[in-house]
Scaffold this active site. Structure first.
Site, short mmCIF file in Angstrom:
data_model
loop_
_atom_site.label_atom_id
_atom_site.label_comp_id
_atom_site.label_asym_id
_atom_site.label_seq_id
_atom_site.Cartn_x
_atom_site.Cartn_y
_atom_site.Cartn_z
N SER A 116 0.83 -1.20 0.00
CA SER A 116 0.00 0.00 0.00
C SER A 116 0.87 1.25 0.00
CB SER A 116 -0.91 0.00 1.23
OG SER A 116 -0.16 0.45 2.35
N LYS A 117 0.21 2.39 -0.22
CA LYS A 117 1.00 3.61 -0.30
C LYS A 117 1.62 3.99 1.04
CE LYS A 117 -2.79 6.89 0.24
NZ LYS A 117 -3.38 8.12 -0.26
N ARG A 118 1.04 3.48 2.11
CA ARG A 118 1.62 3.76 3.44
C ARG A 118 2.81 2.85 3.77
NH1 ARG A 118 -0.49 8.25 4.07
NH2 ARG A 118 -2.75 8.41 4.05
N ASP A 119 2.95 1.78 2.99
CA ASP A 119 4.03 0.83 3.31
C ASP A 119 5.41 1.44 3.13
OD1 ASP A 119 2.40 -1.14 4.12
OD2 ASP A 119 2.30 -2.16 2.19
N PHE B 45 6.63 5.31 -4.50
CA PHE B 45 6.19 6.20 -5.57
C PHE B 45 7.38 6.57 -6.45
CE2 PHE B 45 3.16 6.81 -2.19
CZ PHE B 45 1.96 6.73 -2.87
#
Ligand code: GLU
Length: 501
Positions: free
Chosen positions: A257-260, A269
């Site tokens: 996920s983007k929080r990982d 990213f």
């Protein structure tokens, strides 16, 4: 067969996740392999989730990787506009057709009413079972429906999923997939604000843009039966579907996920992203010292292989050998060490001047105002010793300034006071030697005095560089100049002395 047309269709809801880049890449490769067209379509119908700057970010990322579309916003093409918000009026007639044919209906339930239903029954779905007890054009009289439509509040159009049907399609990656229509919900296809939802806009555009293959993330597999139904209702041929495996967390458990990124301490990213919300600020792979081509190579192999053990493969070669049947079904674990390995390989093989241009800003930020040519020479010496480009600077500050600190542990182990005058003599030689005579100057002195190279070279290195780690010492001295090295060594000797007194 029609010529291949594929699209990458991100929603501009924030920075583009690395999984999205892989989707774009596979679409790009598939298009290139088949002499087809790669299209960028911005799916921005969800106004509430729209984030300004996201579209620019997406294009900038594709540009960084060198996988630009030939059609899309800013790229032109015959099937535009390529932003769905600019196509709003175009969807209406298809909604009307679905309504007229009884394949869709108006629903008047408010968000609050639906929330209450969901609260009472967490399993609640707007579907074939519940629709006949809800507020919609199937349960209300024509007059009532008309009145509510005129009032215009909370009008949504929902797809009417037929009951007791199995809906199947052949997925290029997952094989034959079947869904029971009784498990599907009546998805909203047109919202109260007149905007289509993803589902409707997506299939209308895929049809109008003559998309032949839909290559997208596995998370869309469960929406595909709805799409297949809409194609059928509208009398259109559905494109060929290929649902890509998930990219999994480094632990192998669950989707990356983007929080990982923040959690595991690596970027997820491509480029850095500045947001108004602190927790949404991310450092990108580019800013973290990754090369676009190496990262792309790594991403390509997350779920696909060229069919042999080859790991290093250029974009050009991938375009020649890419095929959907070499994509695996199971999720691909995101292994940052592997990404670093690829990065290292690409740095080693990168042109020195290219590397220099890439890290020039970093050098200036660190206060090192050296020429690009000088930086390129540093890159040449350092590139085999780093995993990220900026480590060429941070691991080799001695190319830019005299050491402020020394490896005292090693000095204590290696330095004896009786070496002092020899080291000072070597410093003196360095200060006076002609650049071509550096190596012979040092070695002739050491050997002429009956000393051991192995005892002196490490001390000269620490004196000049501050550390035992570094590239070839003679080349290093040559680059910083013998005179500078001599001054550094002279200065260092007094530190050696003090430390060992
Ligand atoms: N807009 C969808 C997304 O953000 C596209 C899914 C698809 O490719 O159909 O991923």
């Amino acid at each position: 067969m029609d010529s291949v047309r594929v699209r990458f269709a991100p929603s501009p809801t924030g920075a583009l996740h690395i999984g999205g880049v892989r989707t774009a890449l596979y679409n790009y490769l598939f298009a290139k392999k088949n002499n087809g067209t790669f299209i960028l379509r911005i799916e921005d119908t969800d106004q509430a989730r729209y984030v300004p700057g996201a579209e620019t970010y997406i294009i900038e990322s594709l540009r960084w990787f060198g996988i630009l579309p030939t059609e899309g916003p800013e790229f032109g093409g015959e099937y535009g506009p390529y932003r769905q918000s600019e196509r709003k009026d175009l969807y209406k007639k298809y909604v009307d057709r679905l309504l007229e044919d009884g394949n869709a209906y108006y629903a008047f339930d408010t968000a609050e009413e639906l929330d209450v239903l969901r609260k009472n029954d967490p399993e609640f779905k707007y579907d074939g079972k519940s629709r006949m007890s809800l507020k919609n054009s199937l349960t209300l009289s024509n007059d009532e429906t008309q009145k509510l439509l005129e009032k215009g509040d909370h009008v949504a159009v929902r797809l009417k999923i037929p009951v007791n049907e199995s809906i199947s399609f052949d997925d290029q990656i997952r094989g034959h997939v079947t869904f029971d229509s009784n498990e599907l919900d009546d998805k909203v296809i047109l919202k109260g604000d007149g905007m289509p939802t993803y589902h409707l806009a997506n299939i209308v555009d895929d049809h109008l843009m003559k998309i032949t293959h839909v290559i997208r993330g596995e998370e869309w597999l469960s929406s595909t039966p709805h799409h297949v139904l809409m194609y059928r209702f509208l009398g259109w041929e559905a494109p060929i579907f290929a649902h890509l495996p998930l990219i999994l967390k480094p632990t192998g458990q669950g989707k990356l996920s983007k929080r990982d990124g923040a959690k595991f301490g690596f970027p997820v990213f491509p480029l850095s992203w500045d947001s108004d919300h602190e927790e949404d600020n991310f450092t990108g792979f580019r800013e973290d010292g990754y090369l676009a081509d190496g990262l792309l190579n790594f991403l390509a192999l997350l779920g696909w292989s060229p069919g042999n053990d080859q790991e290093i493969i250029s974009l050009e070669d991938m375009c020649k050998v890419f095929s959907l049947d070499k994509i695996v079904k199971s999720g691909a674990r995101f292994d940052i060490d592997k990404a670093l390995w690829f990065n290292q390989q690409y740095i080693i093989h990168a042109d020195d001047l290219r590397l220099a241009y890439l890290i020039q800003d970093r050098a200036i930020e660190a206060g090192y105002h050296v020429s690009t040519e000088y930086l390129a020479e540093v890159c040449g010496l350092m590139k085999e010793r780093v995993h990220k480009t900026h480590e060429i600077i941070t691991n080799a500050r001695f190319f830019f300034e005299a050491p402020h600190v020394y490896d005292d542990e090693s000095i204590k182990k290696k330095y004896r006071q009786d070496q002092k005058h020899h080291l000072l003599a070597i410093a003196n030689i360095l200060k006076n030697v002609n650049e071509d005579g550096i190596e012979t100057g040092i070695k002739d002195y050491i050997q002429g005095q009956g000393l051991k190279l192995g005892e002196y070279m490490p001390l000269i290195r620490i004196g000049v560089c501050g550390t035992m780690q570094g590239p070839d010492l003679m080349k290093t001295i040559h680059l910083i100049t013998a005179n500078e090295a001599g001054n550094r060594l002279e200065h260092a000797v007094s530190h050696f002395d003090k430390l060992t007194q």
